[in-house]
Write a protein that holds these residues in place. Structure first.
Motif, PDB file in Angstrom:
ATOM      1  N   LYS A 259       5.315   3.230 -14.318  1.00  0.00           N
ATOM      2  CA  LYS A 259       3.888   2.907 -14.410  1.00  0.00           C
ATOM      3  C   LYS A 259       3.824   1.187 -14.498  1.00  0.00           C
ATOM      4  CE  LYS A 259       2.494   6.973 -17.127  1.00  0.00           C
ATOM      5  NZ  LYS A 259       1.715   7.459 -18.361  1.00  0.00           N
ATOM      6  N   ALA A 260       4.920   0.527 -15.007  1.00  0.00           N
ATOM      7  CA  ALA A 260       4.683  -0.791 -14.714  1.00  0.00           C
ATOM      8  C   ALA A 260       4.864  -1.227 -13.537  1.00  0.00           C
ATOM      9  CB  ALA A 260       5.829  -1.388 -15.764  1.00  0.00           C
ATOM     10  N   LYS A 261       5.435  -0.576 -12.723  1.00  0.00           N
ATOM     11  CA  LYS A 261       5.722  -0.856 -11.151  1.00  0.00           C
ATOM     12  C   LYS A 261       4.341  -0.599 -10.666  1.00  0.00           C
ATOM     13  CE  LYS A 261       8.500  -0.124  -7.097  1.00  0.00           C
ATOM     14  NZ  LYS A 261       9.773   0.431  -6.423  1.00  0.00           N
TER      15      LYS A 261
ATOM     16  N   LYS B  27       3.896  13.806  -9.967  1.00  0.00           N
ATOM     17  CA  LYS B  27       4.584  14.730 -10.133  1.00  0.00           C
ATOM     18  C   LYS B  27       5.356  15.208 -11.476  1.00  0.00           C
ATOM     19  CE  LYS B  27       7.888  13.550  -7.299  1.00  0.00           C
ATOM     20  NZ  LYS B  27       9.144  13.640  -6.525  1.00  0.00           N
ATOM     21  N   TYR B  28       5.477  13.773 -12.361  1.00  0.00           N
ATOM     22  CA  TYR B  28       6.136  13.993 -13.594  1.00  0.00           C
ATOM     23  C   TYR B  28       4.866  14.338 -14.354  1.00  0.00           C
ATOM     24  CZ  TYR B  28      10.225  11.665 -11.859  1.00  0.00           C
ATOM     25  OH  TYR B  28      11.159  11.267 -11.028  1.00  0.00           O
ATOM     26  N   ASN B  29       3.692  13.858 -14.321  1.00  0.00           N
ATOM     27  CA  ASN B  29       2.518  14.125 -15.091  1.00  0.00           C
ATOM     28  C   ASN B  29       2.172  15.738 -14.962  1.00  0.00           C
ATOM     29  OD1 ASN B  29       2.155  11.684 -16.491  1.00  0.00           O
ATOM     30  ND2 ASN B  29       0.913  10.935 -14.867  1.00  0.00           N
TER      31      ASN B  29
ATOM     32  N   PHE C  57       0.809  -1.305  -0.066  1.00  0.00           N
ATOM     33  CA  PHE C  57       0.049   0.081   0.049  1.00  0.00           C
ATOM     34  C   PHE C  57       0.641   1.281  -0.053  1.00  0.00           C
ATOM     35  CE2 PHE C  57      -2.280   3.350   2.165  1.00  0.00           C
ATOM     36  CZ  PHE C  57      -3.704   3.382   1.497  1.00  0.00           C
ATOM     37  N   ASP C  58       1.838   1.358   0.985  1.00  0.00           N
ATOM     38  CA  ASP C  58       2.662   2.542   0.994  1.00  0.00           C
ATOM     39  C   ASP C  58       3.427   2.825  -0.269  1.00  0.00           C
ATOM     40  OD1 ASP C  58       1.627   2.920   3.458  1.00  0.00           O
ATOM     41  OD2 ASP C  58       3.186   1.889   4.517  1.00  0.00           O
ATOM     42  N   GLU C  59       4.005   1.509  -0.656  1.00  0.00           N
ATOM     43  CA  GLU C  59       4.992   1.339  -2.058  1.00  0.00           C
ATOM     44  C   GLU C  59       4.205   2.041  -3.324  1.00  0.00           C
ATOM     45  OE1 GLU C  59       8.031  -1.086  -4.506  1.00  0.00           O
ATOM     46  OE2 GLU C  59       7.025  -2.067  -2.821  1.00  0.00           O
ATOM     47  N   TYR C  60       2.737   1.564  -3.190  1.00  0.00           N
ATOM     48  CA  TYR C  60       1.932   2.100  -4.312  1.00  0.00           C
ATOM     49  C   TYR C  60       1.708   3.550  -4.333  1.00  0.00           C
ATOM     50  CZ  TYR C  60      -2.331   2.566  -7.085  1.00  0.00           C
ATOM     51  OH  TYR C  60      -3.103   3.167  -8.182  1.00  0.00           O
ATOM     52  N   HIS C  61       1.487   4.074  -3.190  1.00  0.00           N
ATOM     53  CA  HIS C  61       1.080   5.389  -3.091  1.00  0.00           C
ATOM     54  C   HIS C  61       2.724   6.175  -3.248  1.00  0.00           C
ATOM     55  CE1 HIS C  61      -3.020   5.501  -2.164  1.00  0.00           C
ATOM     56  NE2 HIS C  61      -2.722   4.832  -1.491  1.00  0.00           N
ATOM     57  N   GLU C  62       3.724   5.799  -2.872  1.00  0.00           N
ATOM     58  CA  GLU C  62       4.926   6.470  -3.360  1.00  0.00           C
ATOM     59  C   GLU C  62       5.061   6.560  -4.788  1.00  0.00           C
ATOM     60  OE1 GLU C  62       8.163   4.819  -1.312  1.00  0.00           O
ATOM     61  OE2 GLU C  62       7.251   4.815   0.786  1.00  0.00           O
ATOM     62  N   VAL C  63       4.923   5.624  -5.397  1.00  0.00           N
ATOM     63  CA  VAL C  63       5.108   5.374  -6.887  1.00  0.00           C
ATOM     64  C   VAL C  63       4.043   6.362  -7.584  1.00  0.00           C
ATOM     65  CG1 VAL C  63       4.958   3.957  -9.016  1.00  0.00           C
ATOM     66  CG2 VAL C  63       6.229   3.007  -6.849  1.00  0.00           C
TER      67      VAL C  63
ATOM     68  N   GLU D 146      11.486   6.540 -20.530  1.00  0.00           N
ATOM     69  CA  GLU D 146      12.076   4.874 -20.008  1.00  0.00           C
ATOM     70  C   GLU D 146      11.462   4.911 -18.694  1.00  0.00           C
ATOM     71  OE1 GLU D 146      15.856   2.229 -19.347  1.00  0.00           O
ATOM     72  OE2 GLU D 146      15.830   3.758 -21.271  1.00  0.00           O
ATOM     73  N   HIS D 147      12.073   5.820 -17.900  1.00  0.00           N
ATOM     74  CA  HIS D 147      11.720   6.052 -16.413  1.00  0.00           C
ATOM     75  C   HIS D 147      10.238   6.295 -16.071  1.00  0.00           C
ATOM     76  CE1 HIS D 147      11.784   7.722 -12.146  1.00  0.00           C
ATOM     77  NE2 HIS D 147      12.384   6.548 -12.015  1.00  0.00           N
ATOM     78  N   MET D 148       9.506   6.665 -16.816  1.00  0.00           N
ATOM     79  CA  MET D 148       8.189   6.942 -16.694  1.00  0.00           C
ATOM     80  C   MET D 148       7.658   5.576 -17.068  1.00  0.00           C
ATOM     81  SD  MET D 148       5.696   8.708 -15.645  1.00  0.00           S
ATOM     82  CE  MET D 148       5.207  10.480 -16.095  1.00  0.00           C
TER      83      MET D 148
END
Length: 76
Positions: free
Chosen positions: A60-62, A43-45, A31-37, A54-56
């Motif tokens: 998104k895959a993560k 921020k980027y969007n 849950f915490d990791e989902y919200h961090e990602v 590539e990083h984006m």
């Protein structure tokens, strides 16, 4: 930009999300990791920060992987 927090993504599981956050350490970590990602993607969007395509794509895959894992736990 629209945010994709888990309570909006899975409104039918609101009570179960709250329950698992307090009783299941693995779920809390996901849950915490989902919200961090999700926050990083937002921020980027929104243009607050810049990143490579590539990083984006990796973020998104993560996020999708985490969402699938969380959904699997919510269904059980």
């Amino acid at each position: 930009m629209e945010r994709h927090n888990l309570l909006n993504e899975f409104p039918e599981f609101t009570a179960k999300i709250h329950e698992l956050k307090t009783t299941d350490n693995h779920f809390k970590k996901l849950f915490d990791e989902y919200h961090e990602v999700e926050h990083e993607i937002h921020k980027y969007n929104s243009g607050a920060e810049v990143t490579s395509d590539e990083h984006m794509h990796e973020l998104k895959a993560k996020l999708l992987f985490l969402k699938d894992e969380i959904f699997s736990m919510l269904k059980n």
